[in-house]
Design an enzyme around this catalytic site. Sequence first.
Site, short mmCIF file in Angstrom:
data_model
loop_
_atom_site.label_atom_id
_atom_site.label_comp_id
_atom_site.label_asym_id
_atom_site.label_seq_id
_atom_site.Cartn_x
_atom_site.Cartn_y
_atom_site.Cartn_z
N ASP A 11 0.86 -1.19 0.00
CA ASP A 11 0.00 0.00 0.00
C ASP A 11 0.90 1.24 0.00
O ASP A 11 1.72 1.42 0.89
CB ASP A 11 -0.88 -0.04 1.26
CG ASP A 11 -1.95 1.05 1.26
OD1 ASP A 11 -2.99 0.84 1.90
OD2 ASP A 11 -1.74 2.11 0.64
N ASP A 105 -3.55 2.28 -5.54
CA ASP A 105 -2.28 2.28 -4.80
C ASP A 105 -2.05 1.05 -3.93
O ASP A 105 -1.12 1.03 -3.15
CB ASP A 105 -2.14 3.56 -3.96
CG ASP A 105 -2.81 3.44 -2.61
OD1 ASP A 105 -3.91 2.86 -2.54
OD2 ASP A 105 -2.23 3.93 -1.63
N GLU A 106 -2.89 0.04 -4.05
CA GLU A 106 -2.63 -1.14 -3.21
C GLU A 106 -2.99 -2.43 -3.93
O GLU A 106 -3.83 -2.45 -4.82
CB GLU A 106 -3.37 -1.05 -1.88
CG GLU A 106 -4.86 -0.92 -2.01
CD GLU A 106 -5.55 -0.79 -0.65
OE1 GLU A 106 -5.34 -1.66 0.21
OE2 GLU A 106 -6.32 0.16 -0.48
P1 TTP Z 1 -5.35 5.05 0.82
O1 TTP Z 1 -4.33 3.98 0.57
O2 TTP Z 1 -6.52 4.72 1.69
O3 TTP Z 1 -4.65 6.31 1.51
P2 TTP Z 1 -3.24 6.95 1.23
O4 TTP Z 1 -2.42 6.14 0.28
O5 TTP Z 1 -3.45 8.38 0.85
O6 TTP Z 1 -2.59 6.95 2.67
P3 TTP Z 1 -1.97 5.72 3.50
O7 TTP Z 1 -0.54 6.10 3.72
O8 TTP Z 1 -2.74 5.71 4.79
O9 TTP Z 1 -2.14 4.50 2.68
O10 TTP Z 1 -5.92 5.60 -0.54
C1 TTP Z 1 -5.12 5.74 -1.71
C2 TTP Z 1 -5.50 6.95 -2.52
O11 TTP Z 1 -6.89 6.90 -2.87
C3 TTP Z 1 -5.35 8.25 -1.75
O12 TTP Z 1 -4.05 8.80 -1.87
C4 TTP Z 1 -6.41 9.14 -2.35
C5 TTP Z 1 -7.48 8.19 -2.82
N1 TTP Z 1 -8.64 8.24 -1.90
C6 TTP Z 1 -9.70 9.10 -2.20
O13 TTP Z 1 -9.71 9.77 -3.24
N2 TTP Z 1 -10.76 9.15 -1.33
C7 TTP Z 1 -10.80 8.42 -0.17
O14 TTP Z 1 -11.76 8.51 0.61
C8 TTP Z 1 -9.68 7.55 0.13
C9 TTP Z 1 -9.67 6.73 1.40
C10 TTP Z 1 -8.63 7.50 -0.77
MG MG Z 2 -2.19 4.09 0.52
#
Ligand code: TTP
Ligand code: MG
Length: 358
Positions: A11, A105-106
């Site tokens: 992730d 992203d994951e």
């Molecule tokens: P996530 O992997 O949930 O968050 P992140 O990568 O920003 O942070 P973390 O370090 O905690 O993993 O989500 C990935 C991307 O998806 C995030 O950068 C933006 C997008 N996203 C949205 O647009 N809306 C949302 O509600 C969420 C949770 C994510």
């Molecule tokens: Mg993330």
Amino acid sequence: MESVRKIIHIDMDAFFASIEQRDHPSLRGKAIAVGSPEPRGVVATASYEARKWGVHSAMPSLMAKKKCPGLIFVHPRFEVYKSVSAQIRTIFQEYTDLVEPLSLDEAFLDVTYHKKGRPSATLIAEEIRQRIFDTTRLTASAGVSYNKFLAKVASDMRKPNGIFVIIPSDAMDFLTGLSIDRFFGVGKVTADKFHRMGILTGGDLRRLERPQLIRLFGKTGNYYYEIARGIDNRPVNPSRIRKSIGTEETFVQDIPDIEELRARLQEIEDELWIRMDRRKAFGKTLTLKIKYADFEQHTRSKTFQTFLLKKEQMNKAAGEMLFDCEKELYRGVRLLGLTFSNLNTEASDDAIQLTLEF
Ligand code: TTP
Ligand code: MG
């Protein structure tokens, strides 16, 4: 003996925000939010500097600004996010064909049998994180374990830029102390329900028997019973990201009565909202499916400008669509279904426009 699988969950850290900081050096080290600062806008994601102030994904921009007065808003660049996503997937594919992306992203990787002849899944995960950094100048976190549930939970434990491994003999102890809010597949709705029952940790959850959980949560009760014990046999499924989430019910007897159908629709709405919540998904398009006693099937769809972030919005739209079909309902309804599509978890260009109504 069953063979033990090796699953990695990768992730990216603060994905959109990290990309913006990478490409705009003036934003590095600063509290930034990707999203629109407009009154109705929400934060898609925040840099770790901004998270210290309590800013997080899906928070209304106005509230974010209040919590963190110095917050800098940055407009999203989806094309860039998608191309980085493609870069990391190319890296994953070098290790295994069993790659299941969950969002841009994951992804889960099954590396039980893999292409590189490395001695351990942990080494592979470290190598992938390094490769991602070398290629994109961005950091990722990894979870390594013997199933998807544990790998996913693990990848959150050492964020950002960390790795966490759960070996089989450690799983029970790990889960005993784990807050129920961190369980993958337990959304806010379900977590609140557990809290009200006094269930705060995996240890608490394990005290519930299977029949009790099934009574409370239906089929998903099985899932909760098993994950409390570190059991999750779902395969890593290399198909694409889910494009819709829905639920439907076939009635034992055909229903010709609008009031009764409304009541049944409400149950379906509750179930759909729980499913969405579990995946942290929001949708813009809602589709109602009606199958009549003679098996003829109609669907009605409504697409909104912005994601439906509140359950009442979904209920209202579904109720209106059912009402639109009122004249036909006397034929008797055999099945009702409700589905969300155009999801924020997809790579759509408007995933960012999570906008709240006040
Ligand atoms: P996530 O992997 O949930 O968050 P992140 O990568 O920003 O942070 P973390 O370090 O905690 O993993 O989500 C990935 C991307 O998806 C995030 O950068 C933006 C997008 N996203 C949205 O647009 N809306 C949302 O509600 C969420 C949770 C994510
Ligand atoms: Mg993330």
